[in-house]
Scaffold this active site. Structure first.
Site, PDB file in Angstrom:
ATOM      1  N   LYS A 137       0.693  -1.211   0.209  1.00 45.20           N
ATOM      2  CA  LYS A 137       0.000  -0.114   0.041  1.00 45.20           C
ATOM      3  C   LYS A 137       0.866   1.122  -0.112  1.00 45.20           C
ATOM      4  O   LYS A 137       0.465   2.239  -0.495  1.00 45.20           O
ATOM      5  CB  LYS A 137      -0.847   0.139   1.119  1.00 45.20           C
ATOM      6  CG  LYS A 137      -1.960  -1.062   1.379  1.00 45.20           C
ATOM      7  CD  LYS A 137      -2.840  -1.030   2.334  1.00 45.20           C
ATOM      8  CE  LYS A 137      -2.435  -0.658   3.752  1.00 45.20           C
ATOM      9  NZ  LYS A 137      -1.636  -1.995   4.113  1.00 45.20           N
ATOM     10  N   ARG A 187      -8.996   0.959   9.130  1.00 40.12           N
ATOM     11  CA  ARG A 187      -8.529  -0.630   9.313  1.00 40.12           C
ATOM     12  C   ARG A 187      -9.555  -1.225  10.143  1.00 40.12           C
ATOM     13  O   ARG A 187      -9.380  -2.608  10.460  1.00 40.12           O
ATOM     14  CB  ARG A 187      -7.426  -0.679  10.115  1.00 40.12           C
ATOM     15  CG  ARG A 187      -6.124  -0.903   9.517  1.00 40.12           C
ATOM     16  CD  ARG A 187      -4.880  -0.909  10.300  1.00 40.12           C
ATOM     17  NE  ARG A 187      -3.721  -1.584  10.098  1.00 40.12           N
ATOM     18  CZ  ARG A 187      -2.875  -0.963   9.501  1.00 40.12           C
ATOM     19  NH1 ARG A 187      -2.691   0.317   9.101  1.00 40.12           N
ATOM     20  NH2 ARG A 187      -1.430  -1.568   9.233  1.00 40.12           N
ATOM     21  N   ARG A 229      11.958  -7.215   4.865  1.00 38.41           N
ATOM     22  CA  ARG A 229      11.933  -5.854   4.591  1.00 38.41           C
ATOM     23  C   ARG A 229      12.957  -4.986   5.665  1.00 38.41           C
ATOM     24  O   ARG A 229      12.896  -5.523   6.723  1.00 38.41           O
ATOM     25  CB  ARG A 229      10.442  -5.298   5.048  1.00 38.41           C
ATOM     26  CG  ARG A 229      10.234  -3.718   4.932  1.00 38.41           C
ATOM     27  CD  ARG A 229       8.928  -3.445   4.564  1.00 38.41           C
ATOM     28  NE  ARG A 229       8.012  -3.540   5.880  1.00 38.41           N
ATOM     29  CZ  ARG A 229       6.809  -3.201   5.999  1.00 38.41           C
ATOM     30  NH1 ARG A 229       6.176  -2.625   4.992  1.00 38.41           N
ATOM     31  NH2 ARG A 229       6.193  -3.318   7.306  1.00 38.41           N
ATOM     32  N   ARG A 259      11.839  -3.387  10.930  1.00 37.16           N
ATOM     33  CA  ARG A 259      10.682  -2.709  11.859  1.00 37.16           C
ATOM     34  C   ARG A 259      10.591  -3.677  12.992  1.00 37.16           C
ATOM     35  O   ARG A 259      10.594  -4.943  12.842  1.00 37.16           O
ATOM     36  CB  ARG A 259       9.489  -2.492  11.102  1.00 37.16           C
ATOM     37  CG  ARG A 259       9.274  -1.118  10.641  1.00 37.16           C
ATOM     38  CD  ARG A 259       8.453  -1.122   9.764  1.00 37.16           C
ATOM     39  NE  ARG A 259       6.897  -1.166  10.376  1.00 37.16           N
ATOM     40  CZ  ARG A 259       5.884  -1.071   9.558  1.00 37.16           C
ATOM     41  NH1 ARG A 259       5.762  -0.367   8.337  1.00 37.16           N
ATOM     42  NH2 ARG A 259       4.744  -1.435  10.080  1.00 37.16           N
ATOM     43  N   ARG A 271      -0.240  -9.784  13.003  1.00 31.33           N
ATOM     44  CA  ARG A 271      -0.597  -8.860  12.200  1.00 31.33           C
ATOM     45  C   ARG A 271      -1.585  -9.265  11.115  1.00 31.33           C
ATOM     46  O   ARG A 271      -2.636  -8.763  10.663  1.00 31.33           O
ATOM     47  CB  ARG A 271       0.460  -7.998  11.536  1.00 31.33           C
ATOM     48  CG  ARG A 271       1.260  -7.139  12.710  1.00 31.33           C
ATOM     49  CD  ARG A 271       2.512  -6.584  12.097  1.00 31.33           C
ATOM     50  NE  ARG A 271       2.537  -5.622  11.053  1.00 31.33           N
ATOM     51  CZ  ARG A 271       3.454  -5.251  10.125  1.00 31.33           C
ATOM     52  NH1 ARG A 271       4.518  -5.929  10.157  1.00 31.33           N
ATOM     53  NH2 ARG A 271       3.300  -4.306   9.339  1.00 31.33           N
TER      54      ARG A 271
HETATM   55  P1  AMP Z   1       1.207   0.100   9.219  1.00 30.46           P
HETATM   56  O1  AMP Z   1       2.673   0.950   8.823  1.00 30.46           O
HETATM   57  O2  AMP Z   1       0.024   0.903   8.462  1.00 30.46           O
HETATM   58  O3  AMP Z   1       1.496  -1.352   8.883  1.00 30.46           O
HETATM   59  O4  AMP Z   1       0.907   0.572  10.583  1.00 30.46           O
HETATM   60  C1  AMP Z   1       1.853  -0.173  11.606  1.00 30.46           C
HETATM   61  C2  AMP Z   1       1.121  -0.172  12.955  1.00 30.46           C
HETATM   62  O5  AMP Z   1       0.545   1.122  13.377  1.00 30.46           O
HETATM   63  C3  AMP Z   1      -0.206  -1.056  12.869  1.00 30.46           C
HETATM   64  O6  AMP Z   1       0.279  -2.468  13.005  1.00 30.46           O
HETATM   65  C4  AMP Z   1      -1.014  -0.594  14.231  1.00 30.46           C
HETATM   66  O7  AMP Z   1      -0.715  -0.914  15.512  1.00 30.46           O
HETATM   67  C5  AMP Z   1      -0.676   0.872  14.056  1.00 30.46           C
HETATM   68  N1  AMP Z   1      -1.932   1.621  12.905  1.00 30.46           N
HETATM   69  C6  AMP Z   1      -1.628   2.186  12.017  1.00 30.46           C
HETATM   70  N2  AMP Z   1      -2.605   2.570  11.360  1.00 30.46           N
HETATM   71  C7  AMP Z   1      -3.885   2.051  12.279  1.00 30.46           C
HETATM   72  C8  AMP Z   1      -5.084   2.193  12.269  1.00 30.46           C
HETATM   73  N3  AMP Z   1      -5.870   2.948  11.171  1.00 30.46           N
HETATM   74  N4  AMP Z   1      -5.852   1.695  13.206  1.00 30.46           N
HETATM   75  C9  AMP Z   1      -5.213   0.952  14.336  1.00 30.46           C
HETATM   76  N5  AMP Z   1      -3.979   1.120  14.387  1.00 30.46           N
HETATM   77  C10 AMP Z   1      -3.250   1.596  13.243  1.00 30.46           C
END
Ligand code: AMP
Length: 210
Positions: A13, A88, A123, A156, A167
């Site tokens: 994404k 999400r 990654r 990460r 996840r």
């Molecule tokens: P991402 O980089 O989008 O994979 O986000 C990393 C982490 O941030 C996720 O695993 C969640 O813990 C948190 N996070 C990001 N966006 C959201 C969201 N819309 N709702 C809840 N948690 C989020």
């Protein structure tokens, strides 16, 4: 154009958000990036979010909804935006509707779990500029050093195999139902993630511009 990018963690994404951002000149908003920045700066928000993020859980809805609400008020969002990683959950999508945000298209990038596992566990991201690499498919020229800014590339915390599994579970239970939510609005387009990033980008742009 107001767009949502859906898809599992590691579906690409972020990369596609950048491609669309350059093509349409609208900002890409990643709640994950906003939260990671808050965490790095040790703000109250960052400290609250850290334990959820590090264990692969979702940050509570009200926290991310507020973040997004504030971000959408900024000037650069007035002609449109791309949401990467929000909504999400169904309550987050409902909150977006309640804010009066009319979405033009929702692009769901689909990648099988086994591929996600391989992609995320290899990654590496730059600590400084956030550029993303892969030890096998997209290595840096010098190991551990970002090609773009010379920063240090690291794994990460939430890209370890156990956390990736969690996840993905969270994704299937809480985020995947959004496909049905947006299918009902007639705005959902599915893009099959391809081996080559450029091929996925071509399909994504076609889905956005159609
Ligand atoms: P991402 O980089 O989008 O994979 O986000 C990393 C982490 O941030 C996720 O695993 C969640 O813990 C948190 N996070 C990001 N966006 C959201 C969201 N819309 N709702 C809840 N948690 C989020």
């Amino acid at each position: 154009m107001r767009l949502i990018l859906l898809g599992a963690p590691g579906a690409g994404k972020g990369t596609q958000a950048e491609v669309i951002c350059n093509a349409l000149n609208i900002p890409a908003i990643s709640t994950g990036n906003i939260l990671r920045e808050a965490k790095a700066n040790k703000t109250a928000l960052g400290l609250e979010a850290a334990s959820y993020m590090d264990s692969g859980k979702l940050v509570p809805d009200e926290v991310v909804i507020n973040i997004l609400k504030e971000r959408l008020k900024e000037d650069d969002c007035k002609d449109g935006f791309i949401l990467d990683g929000f909504p999400r959950t169904v309550p987050q999508a409902e909150a977006l509707d309640k804010m009066g945000v009319v979405i033009d298209r929702v692009v769901d990038i689909e990648v099988p779990d086994e591929k996600i596992m391989a992609r995320l566990s290899g990654r590496r991201v730059c600590e400084k500029c956030g550029s993303s690499y892969h030890v096998e498919y997209k290595p840096t020229k010098v190991e551990g050093v970002c090609d773009r800014c010379g920063g240090k590339t690291v794994q990460r915390k939430d890209d370890s195999p156990e956390i990736i599994k969690d996840r993905l579970e969270v994704y299937h239970a809480q985020t995947e139902p959004l496909k049905d939510y947006y299918k009902k609005t007639g705005k959902l387009v599915i893009v099959e993630g391809q081996e080559e990033v450029a091929d996925t980008s071509a399909l994504t742009l076609k889905a956005v511009e159609a």
